[in-house]
Scaffold this active site. Structure first.
Site, mmCIF file in Angstrom:
data_model
loop_
_atom_site.group_PDB
_atom_site.id
_atom_site.type_symbol
_atom_site.label_atom_id
_atom_site.label_comp_id
_atom_site.label_asym_id
_atom_site.label_seq_id
_atom_site.Cartn_x
_atom_site.Cartn_y
_atom_site.Cartn_z
ATOM 1 N N HIS A 76 -3.928 3.228 8.436
ATOM 2 C CA HIS A 76 -2.656 2.727 8.959
ATOM 3 C C HIS A 76 -1.691 3.891 9.168
ATOM 4 O O HIS A 76 -1.611 4.780 8.328
ATOM 5 C CB HIS A 76 -2.009 1.745 7.970
ATOM 6 C CG HIS A 76 -2.707 0.428 7.890
ATOM 7 N ND1 HIS A 76 -2.671 -0.355 6.760
ATOM 8 C CD2 HIS A 76 -3.440 -0.249 8.797
ATOM 9 C CE1 HIS A 76 -3.369 -1.461 6.979
ATOM 10 N NE2 HIS A 76 -3.842 -1.420 8.208
ATOM 11 N N GLU A 86 0.854 -1.185 0.000
ATOM 12 C CA GLU A 86 0.000 0.000 0.000
ATOM 13 C C GLU A 86 0.886 1.231 0.000
ATOM 14 O O GLU A 86 2.117 1.126 0.101
ATOM 15 C CB GLU A 86 -0.941 -0.011 1.208
ATOM 16 C CG GLU A 86 -0.222 -0.005 2.556
ATOM 17 C CD GLU A 86 -1.138 -0.331 3.741
ATOM 18 O OE1 GLU A 86 -2.060 -1.146 3.578
ATOM 19 O OE2 GLU A 86 -0.907 0.224 4.822
#
Lengths: 393, 299
Positions: free
Chosen positions: B256, B218
């Site tokens: 995150h 990501e």
């Protein structure tokens, strides 16, 4: 999380990072008092998070969010023009930002402008200091065109900033004698501040040498580690929610990870990676995501309801995609949460639900039996294409 | 053989008496994992679920039960200390599930772990790892952390990912394609973590049971690029990749702590390009991860 300039000044004072005298004021009278205490060479600055204040315009027509002032009375008059008014800059968007505080500071005569920053560097897993003789400029541009003008100095994770590093940095910046000593002290104190307050970035741009020979941090940008806010009560209290997207403020009250975007398809997803991937697949099928929203692994009915309200509060939203991979979570519990939320909030927009995982058959049955006007999807691709079609119709 | 853990691995759990740790300890036991000990300071001598002994310290738990792997479900203020305790007690593998550890704490812990060269840290802020068993619904495997066990099936696909739910998505696609997984490793979504994509790729490359690899990344950082650059010349096995966050705005943390594009670094476009450059097939959407792997295997 960002903070205001006057709050950065408070942190500088607490850690004895040399900077020009300055005080915050909420009324014109307080501004005048502050000016009297500071003395000569006054400057007044509107306190908003956005940059470009000096060239901004107030909606009242008053020009500029930063002014040099000739006297305390002048400061008071300028404060009257700024406080309670909305300032528009190239970073605020056309709606601008309400100015509720101004900072009155000592304006210094600048001989040299330098750059100094400390950043938590994930590649080397330690703080890295960046210093440059090209102050006042965009450091990314400097790094691109003249990398030799930047010194990158890593700091050992367990030793911390060492005295020799202060001398090395000062010398690189062309400082000698008492200026070098003053700079090294400033760097040490700034590093102590960086660690003590769990910063992820402190950028002093510019760091200046005044015509009088002082080395001062003139302006600073701070970023803090959100994970550390539980132990940084003072920093957490500096948060100014009026500077943030109200949807994001509402989401944070329910511990939801929400970030507003410009599109028209809202999404509600469990897990950060899947939430990002859901936005991406909406785009892939020709739609535009309205938000990032991660309800977490153990979302409650209350959180799902709050998430729905936030999504529906965005006037741009034309359709909703719910994507849940209920690994451990019971899909039926999620289905019941969605139904309760829709019943409480009401729904007139297309809603596509993709449920997968634990007890999924029961969850789908619950949704089907609810009588709600929703479209069920078999997989993520199916879900994304269905919601994009639904809002195009 | 799988990597890192298998059905014979003895696992201890730090924070087994907390609600989150306890819930997942029970799910691991139900899955057939050898959870041999729990650790909660002050609760030594008690039993978890009437069968797993609880110790005051990790050293005692290791000495008494022979556990070699620790799983950490300790709240963020105490998690760094818990990692160091496990390393000091001689654990070979420490899997930290905890989300929300301050980055300065992880920086120091990571530096201190240099004193324990035989200890590997996975996470923090990760779902853990699963080596599926050979029983019904993959029962009898080693489940460490919070992943749903039943979606797995024993097979030849190794999966490494920074994201929990995206891993489950990939696992489920592989299982529904009639294939299975050797080991699935969630390395976590924090900016400073123990084990990288590259570390896991190397392990899969050497593992005889792993035939193909899925690498899920990501936005944020450059670890995916680093792994891809190594894979180009060294990896003997087909790899399919996926990168989340193509639509993420720069400068924002996407859930995150590590998922942030800063200073133009860490974009999804740059990562996808690096993967393709290394000959890795990149899935355009998360729905196509499984199909992309099949394509890579038939190439």
């Amino acid at each position: 999380m960002n903070i205001h300039e006057y709050q950065a000044k408070q942190l500088f004072d607490e850690f004895q990072v040399a900077s020009p005298k300055g005080k915050v004021a909420e009324t014109a009278e307080q501004a005048r008092q502050a000016a009297l205490e500071i003395g000569q060479n006054l400057v007044i600055k509107a306190q908003i998070h956005a940059g470009g204040r000096g060239k901004g315009t107030f909606k009242s027509g008053f020009q500029g969010g930063v002014h040099l002032c000739s006297s305390p009375e002048d400061v008071e008059a300028k404060a009257r023009q700024m406080l309670g008014q909305v300032l528009v800059t190239h970073q605020t968007g056309p709606e601008g930002k309400l100015v509720s505080k101004v900072m009155v500071a000592e304006s210094v005569e600048i001989a040299r402008e330098l750059y100094f920053a400390i950043v938590m560097d994930r590649a080397t897993e330690r703080p890295v200091i960046m210093a440059s003789t090209a102050g006042g400029m965009d450091i990314e541009e400097v790094a691109h065109h003249t990398p030799e003008k930047i010194l990158r100095e890593p700091v050992h994770p367990l030793l911390g900033f060492q005295p020799y590093q202060g001398r090395k940095l000062a010398a690189f910046l062309g400082l000698t004698g008492s200026q070098a000593a003053a700079a090294a002290k400033l760097f040490t104190n700034l590093y102590n501040l960086f660690i003590a307050k769990d910063c992820s970035l402190v950028e002093v741009n510019p760091l200046v040498v005044t015509t009088g020979g002082d080395v001062l941090a003139l302006d600073a940008k701070f970023n803090f580690d959100d994970n550390a806010l539980y132990r940084q009560k003072q920093v957490a209290a500096m948060r100014d929610v009026t500077e943030e997207d109200p949807r994001e403020v509402a989401a944070s009250e329910y511990s939801l990870n929400y970030i507003g975007l410009d599109g028209n398809i809202a999404c509600l997803v469990n897990g950060a990676g899947l939430a990002m991937a859901t936005m991406d697949i909406i785009k892939f099928y020709g739609g535009e995501p309205a938000n990032f929203l991660d309800v977490g692994g153990g979302a409650s009915k209350e959180q799902v309801t709050a998430a729905f309200k936030i999504i529906l509060g965005d006037p741009n939203v034309k359709g909703i995609l719910i994507n849940i991979f209920g690994g451990i979570m019971d899909c039926n519990v999620i289905a019941e949460g969605v139904i309760a939320a829709v019943k409480e909030v009401g729904l007139s927009l297309p809603l596509v639900v993709r449920l997968e995982g634990n007890n999924v058959a029961m969850g789908k049955q619950t949704l089907a039996a609810s009588g709600l006007n929703l479209v069920s999807a078999d997989n993520l691709a199916d879900a994304a294409s269905k919601i994009v079609k639904a809002i195009a119709a | 053989m799988a990597i890192l853990v298998d059905e014979n691995t003895k696992v201890l759990i730090q924070g087994i008496t907390g609600s989150y740790g306890g819930r997942h300890a029970k799910l691991s036991l139900d899955y057939g994992t050898q959870v041999t000990a729990g650790v909660t300071p002050g609760k030594g001598g008690q039993l978890f679920e009437g069968r797993v002994p609880i110790f005051d310290t990790v050293s005692q738990a290791v000495r008494e039960t022979g556990a070699t792997v620790s799983t950490i479900f300790v709240p963020p203020p105490f998690a760094g200390d818990a990692i160091l305790e496990a390393a000091d007690a001689g654990c070979e593998l420490v899997v930290c599930i905890t989300e929300g550890i301050p980055v300065v704490d992880m920086m120091r812990v990571k530096a201190a772990l240099n004193d324990y060269p035989n200890c590997r840290l996975i996470g923090p802020n990760c779902p853990g790892l699963v080596t599926p068993g050979r029983g019904e619904n993959s029962h009898g495997g080693c489940r460490i952390g919070i992943a749903p066990g039943y979606i797995h099936r024993r097979g030849g696909v190794g999966i490494v990912s920074r994201s929990g739910t995206l891993t489950y998505e990939a696992v489920w696609q592989i299982t529904n394609l009639g294939m299975g997984q050797s080991t699935c490793v969630g390395i976590g979504g924090d900016p400073i973590n123990g084990t990288s994509h590259l570390d896991v790729l190397k392990l899969f490359n050497e593992d005889p049971e792993t035939e193909a690899i899925i690498m899920i990344g990501e936005i944020g950082g450059t670890r995916e690029e680093e792994a891809a650059a190594w894979a180009k010349d060294h990896c003997k096995k087909p790899i399919a990749g996926f990168i989340a966050g193509a639509t993420a705005p720069p400068g924002r943390r996407m859930g995150h702590a590590g998922a942030i594009i800063s200073g133009g670094q860490g974009t999804a476009a740059a990562k996808k390009e690096a993967l393709r450059e290394a000959g890795i097939l990149v899935a355009e959407t998360p729905a196509e991860i499984g199909a992309t792997l099949v394509k890579a295997m038939n190439k």
